[in-house]
Design a protein around this motif. Structure first.
Motif, PDB file in Angstrom:
ATOM      1  N   TYR A 113      46.998  68.339  58.226  1.00  0.00           N
ATOM      2  CA  TYR A 113      46.517  69.352  59.460  1.00  0.00           C
ATOM      3  C   TYR A 113      46.066  70.535  58.848  1.00  0.00           C
ATOM      4  N   HIS A 114      45.901  71.089  57.721  1.00  0.00           N
ATOM      5  CA  HIS A 114      46.027  72.334  57.248  1.00  0.00           C
ATOM      6  C   HIS A 114      44.587  72.918  57.742  1.00  0.00           C
ATOM      7  N   ASN A 115      43.624  72.282  58.042  1.00  0.00           N
ATOM      8  CA  ASN A 115      42.357  72.772  58.293  1.00  0.00           C
ATOM      9  C   ASN A 115      42.049  72.837  60.037  1.00  0.00           C
ATOM     10  N   GLN A 116      43.197  72.631  60.668  1.00  0.00           N
ATOM     11  CA  GLN A 116      42.934  72.593  62.161  1.00  0.00           C
ATOM     12  C   GLN A 116      44.038  73.664  62.700  1.00  0.00           C
ATOM     13  N   LYS A 117      43.722  74.254  63.973  1.00  0.00           N
ATOM     14  CA  LYS A 117      44.566  75.118  64.607  1.00  0.00           C
ATOM     15  C   LYS A 117      45.579  74.250  65.502  1.00  0.00           C
ATOM     16  N   LEU A 118      46.738  74.372  65.131  1.00  0.00           N
ATOM     17  CA  LEU A 118      48.056  73.806  65.620  1.00  0.00           C
ATOM     18  C   LEU A 118      48.940  74.648  66.189  1.00  0.00           C
ATOM     19  N   GLU A 119      49.552  74.445  67.584  1.00  0.00           N
ATOM     20  CA  GLU A 119      50.392  75.267  68.204  1.00  0.00           C
ATOM     21  C   GLU A 119      51.592  74.425  68.173  1.00  0.00           C
ATOM     22  N   SER A 120      52.922  75.126  67.984  1.00  0.00           N
ATOM     23  CA  SER A 120      54.065  74.470  67.949  1.00  0.00           C
ATOM     24  C   SER A 120      54.405  74.259  69.273  1.00  0.00           C
ATOM     25  N   LYS A 121      54.960  73.079  69.483  1.00  0.00           N
ATOM     26  CA  LYS A 121      55.220  72.446  70.956  1.00  0.00           C
ATOM     27  C   LYS A 121      56.749  71.931  71.210  1.00  0.00           C
ATOM     28  N   GLY A 122      57.488  72.744  70.162  1.00  0.00           N
ATOM     29  CA  GLY A 122      59.070  72.236  70.448  1.00  0.00           C
ATOM     30  C   GLY A 122      59.206  71.112  69.438  1.00  0.00           C
ATOM     31  N   PHE A 123      60.427  70.396  69.981  1.00  0.00           N
ATOM     32  CA  PHE A 123      60.819  69.307  69.157  1.00  0.00           C
ATOM     33  C   PHE A 123      60.600  67.759  69.585  1.00  0.00           C
ATOM     34  N   MET A 124      61.057  67.008  68.926  1.00  0.00           N
ATOM     35  CA  MET A 124      60.955  65.506  69.389  1.00  0.00           C
ATOM     36  C   MET A 124      62.518  65.223  69.834  1.00  0.00           C
ATOM     37  N   PRO A 125      62.686  64.279  70.500  1.00  0.00           N
ATOM     38  CA  PRO A 125      64.197  63.825  70.481  1.00  0.00           C
ATOM     39  C   PRO A 125      64.839  63.568  69.565  1.00  0.00           C
ATOM     40  N   GLU A 126      66.238  64.231  69.368  1.00  0.00           N
ATOM     41  CA  GLU A 126      66.966  64.271  68.085  1.00  0.00           C
ATOM     42  C   GLU A 126      67.440  62.468  67.747  1.00  0.00           C
ATOM     43  N   ILE A 127      67.170  62.306  66.285  1.00  0.00           N
ATOM     44  CA  ILE A 127      67.546  61.070  65.732  1.00  0.00           C
ATOM     45  C   ILE A 127      68.825  61.454  65.081  1.00  0.00           C
ATOM     46  N   THR A 128      69.690  60.287  64.868  1.00  0.00           N
ATOM     47  CA  THR A 128      70.884  60.202  64.285  1.00  0.00           C
ATOM     48  C   THR A 128      70.711  59.489  63.061  1.00  0.00           C
ATOM     49  N   ILE A 129      71.118  59.501  61.943  1.00  0.00           N
ATOM     50  CA  ILE A 129      71.095  58.736  60.677  1.00  0.00           C
ATOM     51  C   ILE A 129      72.450  58.762  59.944  1.00  0.00           C
ATOM     52  N   GLN A 130      73.000  57.503  59.893  1.00  0.00           N
ATOM     53  CA  GLN A 130      74.433  57.335  59.293  1.00  0.00           C
ATOM     54  C   GLN A 130      74.161  57.277  57.564  1.00  0.00           C
ATOM     55  N   ASP A 131      74.846  58.215  57.090  1.00  0.00           N
ATOM     56  CA  ASP A 131      74.643  58.581  55.752  1.00  0.00           C
ATOM     57  C   ASP A 131      75.819  58.207  54.899  1.00  0.00           C
ATOM     58  N   PHE A 132      75.698  58.249  53.538  1.00  0.00           N
ATOM     59  CA  PHE A 132      76.647  58.053  52.790  1.00  0.00           C
ATOM     60  C   PHE A 132      78.147  58.767  53.327  1.00  0.00           C
ATOM     61  N   PRO A 133      79.253  58.254  52.956  1.00  0.00           N
ATOM     62  CA  PRO A 133      80.504  58.864  53.124  1.00  0.00           C
ATOM     63  C   PRO A 133      80.644  60.382  52.266  1.00  0.00           C
ATOM     64  N   ILE A 134      81.344  61.351  52.903  1.00  0.00           N
ATOM     65  CA  ILE A 134      81.733  62.428  52.150  1.00  0.00           C
ATOM     66  C   ILE A 134      83.164  62.342  51.977  1.00  0.00           C
ATOM     67  N   ARG A 135      83.957  62.535  50.883  1.00  0.00           N
ATOM     68  CA  ARG A 135      85.324  62.370  50.817  1.00  0.00           C
ATOM     69  C   ARG A 135      86.224  61.561  51.961  1.00  0.00           C
ATOM     70  N   GLY A 136      85.511  60.188  51.987  1.00  0.00           N
ATOM     71  CA  GLY A 136      86.017  59.352  52.799  1.00  0.00           C
ATOM     72  C   GLY A 136      85.839  59.335  54.353  1.00  0.00           C
ATOM     73  N   GLN A 137      85.043  60.562  54.821  1.00  0.00           N
ATOM     74  CA  GLN A 137      84.695  60.614  56.034  1.00  0.00           C
ATOM     75  C   GLN A 137      83.057  59.987  56.336  1.00  0.00           C
ATOM     76  N   LYS A 138      83.083  59.471  57.366  1.00  0.00           N
ATOM     77  CA  LYS A 138      81.791  59.018  58.024  1.00  0.00           C
ATOM     78  C   LYS A 138      80.729  60.205  58.268  1.00  0.00           C
ATOM     79  N   VAL A 139      79.687  60.024  58.086  1.00  0.00           N
ATOM     80  CA  VAL A 139      78.671  61.426  57.889  1.00  0.00           C
ATOM     81  C   VAL A 139      77.498  60.854  58.636  1.00  0.00           C
ATOM     82  N   ASN A 140      77.136  61.568  59.709  1.00  0.00           N
ATOM     83  CA  ASN A 140      76.057  61.480  60.427  1.00  0.00           C
ATOM     84  C   ASN A 140      75.000  62.511  60.271  1.00  0.00           C
TER      85      ASN A 140
END
Length: 92
Positions: A22-49
């Motif tokens: 969309y680099h050639n169009q005029k865009l206006e920031s309108k905030g954020f989408m709802p937050e998403i959570t992804i489970q990732d690989f553990p770090i030092r045995g702790q669950k990571v989100n």
């Protein structure tokens, strides 16, 4: 970052950089989408989100909302698409 008994919660917020398609169009920031959570690989045995807030923009002359296309997680898996492709390449 928040650390609790449930594990680590890492909060990421998308920068206000316009999507390349969309680099050639005029865009206006309108905030954020709802937050998403992804489970990732553990770090030092702790669950990571990973808690991700994605931005959204409005095309000024059309009034439509656009977002960056993120293909973060391979469907049915809890890993990035790149890592899933890597494993598929190794193990067939």
């Amino acid at each position: 970052m928040l650390q609790s008994e449930a594990g680590l919660h890492i909060y990421l917020e998308e920068k206000n950089i316009l999507p390349q398609e969309y680099h050639n169009q005029k865009l206006e920031s309108k905030g954020f989408m709802p937050e998403i959570t992804i489970q990732d690989f553990p770090i030092r045995g702790q669950k990571v989100n990973l808690c991700i807030k994605r931005r959204r923009w409005e095309v000024a002359d059309k009034g439509t909302i656009v977002t960056r296309d993120w293909d973060l997680v391979q469907k049915g898996a809890r890993m990035t698409t790149e890592f899933a492709a890597f494993l598929k390449g190794i193990f067939g």
